[in-house]
Design an enzyme around this catalytic site. Structure first.
Site, PDB file in Angstrom:
ATOM      1  CG  ASP A 160      -2.082  -1.139   1.473  1.00  0.00           C
ATOM      2  OD1 ASP A 160      -2.288  -1.575   0.081  1.00  0.00           O
ATOM      3  OD2 ASP A 160      -2.435  -1.405   2.459  1.00  0.00           O
ATOM      4  CG  MET A 161       0.982   6.054  -0.864  1.00  0.00           C
ATOM      5  SD  MET A 161      -0.483   7.540  -1.342  1.00  0.00           S
ATOM      6  CE  MET A 161       0.355   8.732  -1.597  1.00  0.00           C
TER       7      MET A 161
END
Length: 298
Positions: A133-134
């Site tokens: 995830d970011m």
């Protein structure tokens, strides 16, 4: 980039070149077709069709196709943990999305890797074989060719890749260890959030408490994934009442401590696609999580 070479023995004398390829080189059917189309197979140094039969001492060699990505290079730091001719494993910093999307057309790991290739004199097609995830930091695997991508993907399907994360979670986790075996799905197709739901994909997360911070009501845990669902750790830990600290989507926000989810892909064990060596790599805990731990230990 690695070439694939086989010297014909008495055991496989008489096999056609394409049979040698199938028996000794574990290429996907798509890659085999491309190798054939681009005439990348040689027999004793001479380009050869697949139907030619081999003799003892013959050398069959396959060169993988040259490929490259076309993302815009951007001067974003890349932190390699391991690199050779076939794979690159980096320690991704938080705040970077892995691959360009409509919402994030630039400023991604892919853009950073294009610049990294320019700086290191390399050219390969970027193939991410795992995703983060970011706002999750840690180990991110890039295959430099289709063979390594396919091999690593097969390892993940066979559950022979061991992925360990560390996270700071809200609340004091009572059990020293446990397993969360609950299906995860997407309740609302218009919402990015996932959740535990009937009919979701099978999802298994093992956790172990590393340290408890009873004064501040937090815990440091290690997590081992058996499956790799989107947001799996975040969903599972939130479901049992211990959302990841800083996770705005699943209820762990505390901006006074950290402005992203305190989740880090810390350790990875896998078999190298080419050398077949069993490897374990680790990425150090990022500074923002270290600062949180210092506060919680006071």
């Amino acid at each position: 980039m690695t070439d694939f070479i086989h010297k014909v023995t008495t055991e496989d004398e008489g096999l056609e070149v394409r049979e040698i390829m199938r028996q000794y080189f574990d290429f996907s059917s798509r890659l085999r077709n491309r190798i054939k189309r681009e005439k990348l197979v040689t027999l004793n140094g001479v380009q050869t069709p697949g139907w030619i039969r081999t003799k003892v001492g013959d050398v069959v060699k396959v060169v993988l196709p040259d490929e490259k990505s076309n993302f815009e290079p951007e001067d974003i730091p890349v932190y390699p943990i391991f690199e050779d001719r076939d794979i690159l494993i980096i320690n991704k910093q938080p705040g970077l999305i892995v691959h360009p999307t409509k919402g994030y057309p630039s400023g991604t790991v892919a853009n950073a890797l294009m610049h990294y290739m320019e700086q290191t004199g390399q050219s390969f097609k970027i193939r991410f074989v795992n995703r983060l995830d970011m706002d999750t930091s840690g180990l991110l695997v890039v295959a430099k060719n289709a063979y390594c991508q396919n091999d690593y993907t097969n390892q993940m399907r066979a559950n022979t890749v061991e992925k360990r994360y560390i996270a700071i979670v809200c609340g004091v986790v009572e059990s020293d260890s446990g397993t969360i075996d609950l299906p995860i799905g997407r309740p609302d197709p218009d919402n990015v959030a996932r959740g535990v739901m009937e009919g979701g994909a099978p999802s298994v997360t093992h956790y172990k408490v590393i340290e408890r911070f009873e004064k501040h009501n937090y815990s440091l845990v290690e997590l081992l994934l058996e499956t790799g669902r989107t947001h799996q750790i975040r969903v599972h830990m939130s479901h049992i009442g211990h959302p990841v600290l800083g996770d705005w989507l699943y209820g762990g926000v505390n901006e006074a401590l950290i402005d992203r989810q305190a989740l880090h892909a810390a350790r990875l064990t896998f078999t190298h696609p080419i050398t077949k060596e069993r490897m374990t790599l680790e990425a150090p805990v990022p500074e923002d999580m270290q600062r949180v731990l210092e506060v919680l230990r006071k």
